[in-house]
Design an enzyme around this catalytic site. Structure first.
Site, PDB file in Angstrom:
ATOM      1  N   HIS A 156       0.821  -1.216   0.000  1.00 42.91           N
ATOM      2  CA  HIS A 156       0.000   0.000   0.000  1.00 42.91           C
ATOM      3  C   HIS A 156       0.856   1.268   0.000  1.00 42.91           C
ATOM      4  O   HIS A 156       0.367   2.351  -0.279  1.00 42.91           O
ATOM      5  CB  HIS A 156      -0.983  -0.002   1.174  1.00 42.91           C
ATOM      6  CG  HIS A 156      -0.369   0.180   2.517  1.00 42.91           C
ATOM      7  ND1 HIS A 156      -0.143  -0.855   3.387  1.00 42.91           N
ATOM      8  CD2 HIS A 156       0.076   1.283   3.137  1.00 42.91           C
ATOM      9  CE1 HIS A 156       0.409  -0.394   4.484  1.00 42.91           C
ATOM     10  NE2 HIS A 156       0.550   0.902   4.361  1.00 42.91           N
ATOM     11  N   ASP A 186       0.195  -7.597   1.216  1.00 45.61           N
ATOM     12  CA  ASP A 186       0.663  -6.232   1.423  1.00 45.61           C
ATOM     13  C   ASP A 186       2.187  -6.137   1.429  1.00 45.61           C
ATOM     14  O   ASP A 186       2.776  -5.445   2.265  1.00 45.61           O
ATOM     15  CB  ASP A 186       0.090  -5.663   2.718  1.00 45.61           C
ATOM     16  CG  ASP A 186       0.111  -4.133   2.733  1.00 45.61           C
ATOM     17  OD1 ASP A 186       0.288  -3.523   1.657  1.00 45.61           O
ATOM     18  OD2 ASP A 186      -0.042  -3.548   3.823  1.00 45.61           O
ATOM     19  N   SER A 267       4.652   2.683   7.858  1.00 50.33           N
ATOM     20  CA  SER A 267       4.353   1.483   7.078  1.00 50.33           C
ATOM     21  C   SER A 267       5.543   1.068   6.231  1.00 50.33           C
ATOM     22  O   SER A 267       6.147   1.883   5.538  1.00 50.33           O
ATOM     23  CB  SER A 267       3.160   1.709   6.148  1.00 50.33           C
ATOM     24  OG  SER A 267       1.958   1.527   6.831  1.00 50.33           O
TER      25      SER A 267
END
Length: 421
Positions: A156, A186, A267
């Site tokens: 993402h 992911d 992230s």
């Protein structure tokens, strides 16, 4: 507000992306917390798995051995990278500070740039466009091989990017090439010129983790202005299961829970042990008033097989049926009226690839799949997990479906495709 945050991209979101942001449910120990998981450290939004639900109702939102010969550099083998045994370490503050200083040299900042059309004040398009920052996140250099260095991050963080700007330790900037990505787990792998990489981090064995183990998160919270921020905490729990919504469909991620502070921008960053090994990739957090210290990382033992397959094939090959799905509980009652009363769960077919095994076998839109190979299907996640965990390309499967009020059996042979089912 949403209870969970996949470490939302920082900081730019378009109104269109906000509209598309998906929701998902947290399972297991968090089943009392309502809400959904939204886009991780970067700001790339989740693309709905199918637009079928938008067509039928508008109020539902659709919802990652031996030690290296050269310390700090992953050793390349014919099987790809591996996890390493965790070495004993004197956990004094001085040693931890030294470890962090070295580990930070492998942490990079990632800016996702996407084309934005320029407009006149009246809304008309100008005949030029430019790549602008859409979000930012973190990555980890895990391997240096010849003239190339390889970075792992969250999918993402890089999804839909037209350009990936990388800032390495010390502030030098370059661009990255996308080797491949797997939206479902992911995970994404990037490549940069090795001259920009000072060192790489090895992966530790996440299966050895226990609640109470000290861990540190290294990343770029809130963007590159706070690059290489380090926070310390403990492993709060292992083997948690979190439901996420991705551009490849809904999935349940196996994650490590930690109380080390992670925020938007983290992230794709490293969760390291006190030996300086990556034992997880920071990906999710709970974002709810009054809740603190609930972050989640994808375990290194789950990362490594996906990384190796992406390096080999540019993607993760999975068996393919050729359908879009929605859990029966998400479907308005008017579309379920013909089902027997005892059918309380299942996955409704919302779209069919005309060239797929599903089309050839005769599956139809609005068929409700209730079992696969005699294994009960209660929702779309059940079907996807069974398909990806138990079956391979070329396997024959038997689907029990309801078409209207009639139960049927559909036989098909799984193919391979980059699409999610």
């Amino acid at each position: 507000m949403d209870n969970f945050n996949q470490l939302n991209p920082w900081p730019v979101e378009t109104e269109e992306k906000k509209r598309k942001q998906g929701k998902a449910r947290l399972k297991g120990f968090m089943n009392t917390v309502a809400g959904g998981i939204i886009g991780s450290v970067l700001t790339i939004t989740i693309i709905p798995h199918t637009d079928y639900l938008e067509n039928i109702y508008s109020n539902v939102e659709t919802k990652v051995s031996q030690l290296s010969e050269q310390p700090g550099n992953a050793r390349s083998t014919s099987e790809g990278i591996t996890v390493q045994k965790t070495a004993a370490m004197n956990n004094s503050q001085g040693n931890i500070a030294n470890m962090v200083e070295e580990a930070s040299k492998s942490i990079v900042g990632i800016v996702n740039k996407q084309t934005q059309s320029n407009r006149f004040p009246n809304g008309a398009n100008i005949n030029d466009s430019e790549a602008v920052e859409s979000g930012s996140g973190t990555g980890v250099i895990y391997k240096i091989d010849g003239n190339s260095a390889f970075i792992v991050t969250n999918n993402h963080v890089i999804e839909d990017a037209e350009e990936l700007a990388i800032t390495v330790y010390g502030g030098e900037q370059t661009t990255a090439e996308l080797i491949g990505a797997d939206p479902l787990t992911d995970i994404a792998v990037l490549k940069i010129d090795a001259k920009y990489a000072e060192k790489s981090l090895e992966f530790g064995d996440s299966s050895t983790l226990r609640a109470g183990d000290t861990v540190l998160a290294i990343g770029n919270p809130l963007g590159l202005d706070l690059s290489n921020t380090v926070t310390q905490g403990i492993v709060s729990a292992v083997d948690r299961s979190v439901s996420v919504s991705t551009s490849a469909g809904n999935w349940e991620l196996n994650v490590i829970q930690t109380d080390a502070a992670i925020n938007p921008g983290n992230s794709g960053g490293a969760l390291v042990n006190t030996s300086g090994q990556v034992i997880g990739m920071n990906s999710l957090k709970i974002a709810e008033d009054g809740v603190e210290g609930l972050g989640f990382a994808i375990p290194s033992n789950d990362l490594v097989p996906i990384i190796n397959e992406i390096m080999r094939n540019g993607k993760v090959e999975r068996p393919y049926i050729g359908v879009g799905l929605a859990s029966l509980e998400e479907i308005p009652q008017m579309y379920k009226q013909s089902l027997p009363n005892d059918v309380q769960g299942g996955a409704m077919v919302t779209s069919i690839d005309p060239d797929s095994a599903a089309a050839k076998a005769g599956l139809q839109v609005q068929d409700v799949i209730v079992s696969i190979n005699d294994t009960k299907v209660t929702n779309s996640v059940d079907l996807r997990k069974y398909l990806y965990s138990n079956l391979e390309v070329g396997d024959k499967v038997s689907l029990s479906i309801y078409r209207g009020g009639e139960k049927k059996t559909i036989q098909l042979t799984l193919t391979s495709n980059s699409k999610s089912l």
